[in-house]
Motif scaffolding. Sequence first.
Motif, PDB file in Angstrom:
ATOM      1  N   ASP A 286     -10.376 -11.869  -6.795  1.00  0.00           N
ATOM      2  CA  ASP A 286     -11.267 -12.956  -7.194  1.00  0.00           C
ATOM      3  C   ASP A 286     -12.054 -12.613  -8.464  1.00  0.00           C
ATOM      4  N   CYS A 287     -11.476 -11.758  -9.300  1.00  0.00           N
ATOM      5  CA  CYS A 287     -12.131 -11.324 -10.536  1.00  0.00           C
ATOM      6  C   CYS A 287     -12.411 -12.530 -11.435  1.00  0.00           C
ATOM      7  N   THR A 288     -13.631 -12.600 -11.951  1.00  0.00           N
ATOM      8  CA  THR A 288     -13.998 -13.699 -12.849  1.00  0.00           C
ATOM      9  C   THR A 288     -13.702 -13.366 -14.306  1.00  0.00           C
ATOM     10  N   HIS A 289     -13.351 -12.113 -14.566  1.00  0.00           N
ATOM     11  CA  HIS A 289     -13.000 -11.641 -15.920  1.00  0.00           C
ATOM     12  C   HIS A 289     -14.208 -11.735 -16.866  1.00  0.00           C
ATOM     13  N   LEU A 290     -15.403 -11.573 -16.281  1.00  0.00           N
ATOM     14  CA  LEU A 290     -16.616 -11.657 -17.083  1.00  0.00           C
ATOM     15  C   LEU A 290     -17.346 -10.323 -17.183  1.00  0.00           C
ATOM     16  N   HIS A 291     -17.450  -9.618 -16.027  1.00  0.00           N
ATOM     17  CA  HIS A 291     -18.265  -8.394 -16.038  1.00  0.00           C
ATOM     18  C   HIS A 291     -17.799  -7.347 -15.026  1.00  0.00           C
ATOM     19  N   GLU A 292     -16.769  -7.674 -14.230  1.00  0.00           N
ATOM     20  CA  GLU A 292     -16.373  -6.769 -13.147  1.00  0.00           C
ATOM     21  C   GLU A 292     -15.786  -5.455 -13.684  1.00  0.00           C
ATOM     22  N   LYS A 293     -16.106  -4.377 -12.981  1.00  0.00           N
ATOM     23  CA  LYS A 293     -15.459  -3.096 -13.281  1.00  0.00           C
ATOM     24  C   LYS A 293     -14.023  -3.169 -12.749  1.00  0.00           C
ATOM     25  N   GLY A 294     -13.108  -2.665 -13.540  1.00  0.00           N
ATOM     26  CA  GLY A 294     -11.714  -2.724 -13.128  1.00  0.00           C
ATOM     27  C   GLY A 294     -11.019  -4.006 -13.549  1.00  0.00           C
ATOM     28  N   CYS A 295     -11.673  -4.792 -14.415  1.00  0.00           N
ATOM     29  CA  CYS A 295     -11.046  -6.016 -14.934  1.00  0.00           C
ATOM     30  C   CYS A 295     -10.073  -5.647 -16.046  1.00  0.00           C
ATOM     31  N   ALA A 296      -8.802  -5.915 -15.826  1.00  0.00           N
ATOM     32  CA  ALA A 296      -7.768  -5.553 -16.800  1.00  0.00           C
ATOM     33  C   ALA A 296      -7.885  -6.373 -18.081  1.00  0.00           C
ATOM     34  N   ILE A 297      -8.385  -7.598 -17.960  1.00  0.00           N
ATOM     35  CA  ILE A 297      -8.515  -8.454 -19.141  1.00  0.00           C
ATOM     36  C   ILE A 297      -9.613  -7.942 -20.064  1.00  0.00           C
ATOM     37  N   LEU A 298     -10.772  -7.609 -19.492  1.00  0.00           N
ATOM     38  CA  LEU A 298     -11.874  -7.077 -20.297  1.00  0.00           C
ATOM     39  C   LEU A 298     -11.473  -5.786 -21.002  1.00  0.00           C
ATOM     40  N   LYS A 299     -10.708  -4.962 -20.283  1.00  0.00           N
ATOM     41  CA  LYS A 299     -10.241  -3.712 -20.874  1.00  0.00           C
ATOM     42  C   LYS A 299      -9.286  -3.985 -22.038  1.00  0.00           C
ATOM     43  N   ALA A 300      -8.409  -4.975 -21.860  1.00  0.00           N
ATOM     44  CA  ALA A 300      -7.446  -5.316 -22.912  1.00  0.00           C
ATOM     45  C   ALA A 300      -8.150  -5.887 -24.141  1.00  0.00           C
ATOM     46  N   VAL A 301      -9.214  -6.670 -23.913  1.00  0.00           N
ATOM     47  CA  VAL A 301      -9.993  -7.204 -25.030  1.00  0.00           C
ATOM     48  C   VAL A 301     -10.669  -6.064 -25.785  1.00  0.00           C
ATOM     49  N   GLU A 302     -11.233  -5.137 -25.017  1.00  0.00           N
ATOM     50  CA  GLU A 302     -11.921  -3.984 -25.614  1.00  0.00           C
ATOM     51  C   GLU A 302     -10.961  -3.126 -26.430  1.00  0.00           C
ATOM     52  N   ASN A 303      -9.717  -3.015 -25.954  1.00  0.00           N
ATOM     53  CA  ASN A 303      -8.723  -2.186 -26.652  1.00  0.00           C
ATOM     54  C   ASN A 303      -8.008  -2.930 -27.772  1.00  0.00           C
ATOM     55  N   GLY A 304      -8.325  -4.222 -27.944  1.00  0.00           N
ATOM     56  CA  GLY A 304      -7.683  -5.000 -28.994  1.00  0.00           C
ATOM     57  C   GLY A 304      -6.309  -5.536 -28.620  1.00  0.00           C
ATOM     58  N   GLU A 305      -5.952  -5.442 -27.328  1.00  0.00           N
ATOM     59  CA  GLU A 305      -4.645  -5.939 -26.880  1.00  0.00           C
ATOM     60  C   GLU A 305      -4.665  -7.439 -26.660  1.00  0.00           C
ATOM     61  N   ILE A 306      -5.852  -7.998 -26.420  1.00  0.00           N
ATOM     62  CA  ILE A 306      -6.046  -9.443 -26.304  1.00  0.00           C
ATOM     63  C   ILE A 306      -7.049  -9.856 -27.376  1.00  0.00           C
ATOM     64  N   ASP A 307      -6.723 -10.907 -28.119  1.00  0.00           N
ATOM     65  CA  ASP A 307      -7.606 -11.403 -29.169  1.00  0.00           C
ATOM     66  C   ASP A 307      -8.928 -11.870 -28.554  1.00  0.00           C
ATOM     67  N   GLU A 308     -10.027 -11.387 -29.101  1.00  0.00           N
ATOM     68  CA  GLU A 308     -11.344 -11.686 -28.536  1.00  0.00           C
ATOM     69  C   GLU A 308     -11.676 -13.168 -28.604  1.00  0.00           C
ATOM     70  N   ASP A 309     -11.341 -13.824 -29.728  1.00  0.00           N
ATOM     71  CA  ASP A 309     -11.616 -15.251 -29.864  1.00  0.00           C
ATOM     72  C   ASP A 309     -10.781 -16.063 -28.869  1.00  0.00           C
ATOM     73  N   SER A 310      -9.528 -15.657 -28.671  1.00  0.00           N
ATOM     74  CA  SER A 310      -8.666 -16.348 -27.717  1.00  0.00           C
ATOM     75  C   SER A 310      -9.212 -16.193 -26.296  1.00  0.00           C
ATOM     76  N   TYR A 311      -9.699 -14.991 -25.986  1.00  0.00           N
ATOM     77  CA  TYR A 311     -10.306 -14.734 -24.670  1.00  0.00           C
ATOM     78  C   TYR A 311     -11.526 -15.628 -24.456  1.00  0.00           C
ATOM     79  N   SER A 312     -12.379 -15.735 -25.462  1.00  0.00           N
ATOM     80  CA  SER A 312     -13.576 -16.580 -25.351  1.00  0.00           C
ATOM     81  C   SER A 312     -13.192 -18.039 -25.170  1.00  0.00           C
ATOM     82  N   ASN A 313     -12.163 -18.475 -25.897  1.00  0.00           N
ATOM     83  CA  ASN A 313     -11.700 -19.857 -25.788  1.00  0.00           C
ATOM     84  C   ASN A 313     -11.122 -20.119 -24.398  1.00  0.00           C
ATOM     85  N   PHE A 314     -10.399 -19.146 -23.859  1.00  0.00           N
ATOM     86  CA  PHE A 314      -9.851 -19.257 -22.506  1.00  0.00           C
ATOM     87  C   PHE A 314     -10.971 -19.426 -21.482  1.00  0.00           C
TER      88      PHE A 314
END
Length: 354
Positions: A286-314
């Motif tokens: 039930d991860c909200t992908h906002l602040h949880e520890k262990g969120c793969a999406i947040l980690k990918a954004v931090e590592n540059g694997e997911i575009d930050e603007d695209s993530y915000s738009n999502f």
Amino acid sequence: MTYQDLGYNDRLEAYRIQQNLDSFETGRVIAEHKERYVVKTCENEFNAELIGNLRFTAENRYDFAAVGDWVAFSEYDEGKALIHAIYPRNSIIERQAVGKSGQIQIIAANIDFGLIVQAVDRDFNLNRLERYLTICNASNVAPVIVLNKIDLISKTELESIKDRIKQRISDILVFTVSHQTAGYKDLESFIKKGNTYCLLGSSGVGKSTLLNNLSGQLQMKTGEISSSVNKGKHTTSHRELIVLNNGGILIDNPGMREVGIADTTSGLETTFETIFEYAQNCRFKDCTHLHEKGCAILKAVENGEIDEDSYSNFLKMEKERMYFESDARDRKKKDKDLGKMIKNVKKQRKNNKY
């Protein structure tokens, strides 16, 4: 012109036979204005409206006709007709109705391709582009990007825009055109006879000019270009379906200032496929992908694997979708409660008569 030229197919013919609609004429809605419709056949056009039974039994907007629909109708006077049935749709492009919580607006029906038009000089916006993609993906409509007014920027700027699109959006056809330069041949060759294409985009991006050039004649009036904003004064005020010279079927739309996301989970999953793939690796289901520890999406954004603007738009569109679903549920419950109340009142009145 044949019915096939208008997009008629074996699926629709099978429905006509199955539903015993032989006594009615068949036509396609090519224009709509305040629940009044223009229905086109191979030979004629009719001003039409829904029969009273269809109108009064309609539970929601889906029960009304829309541009692109196939309908069974009868002529009751010269050039005037009544719509008795709406054929099943293979696709519906829709958005949140502006200013109406939990309600949808049908943009067009039975569309094969959505031509998402953006002017590269001032209108170009990747976030908005992803919104249109999501609407198309949720509607079973293949999206195609058309970058217009390319004569107003340099070749270097155009290549930069195309690169930005590739970084965030993959496997989407992109055409570049301009009223002043070449570029229409590739788009014209893509448009095939019998397929239906819907123009999508903001006001002033050049959709009507695009339509005029593709059709080879003045179908929609276009205003002069404003020197202050480099935009034509867009005059399209309603949706209209037009058959092009090459047999393609094109629907023009008024410019959309707001592109609200409705119940489009499948659309979001397709548009943001990479984000949803990473979501499978989140620690919590039930991860909200906002602040949880262990969120793969947040980690990918931090590592540059997911575009930050695209993530915000999502996140923004996902929030809109959730609000829409919540509002729609509340509205459905209220309508259901109202229906029960009306039913009980009628029952009491009936009992009181005896």
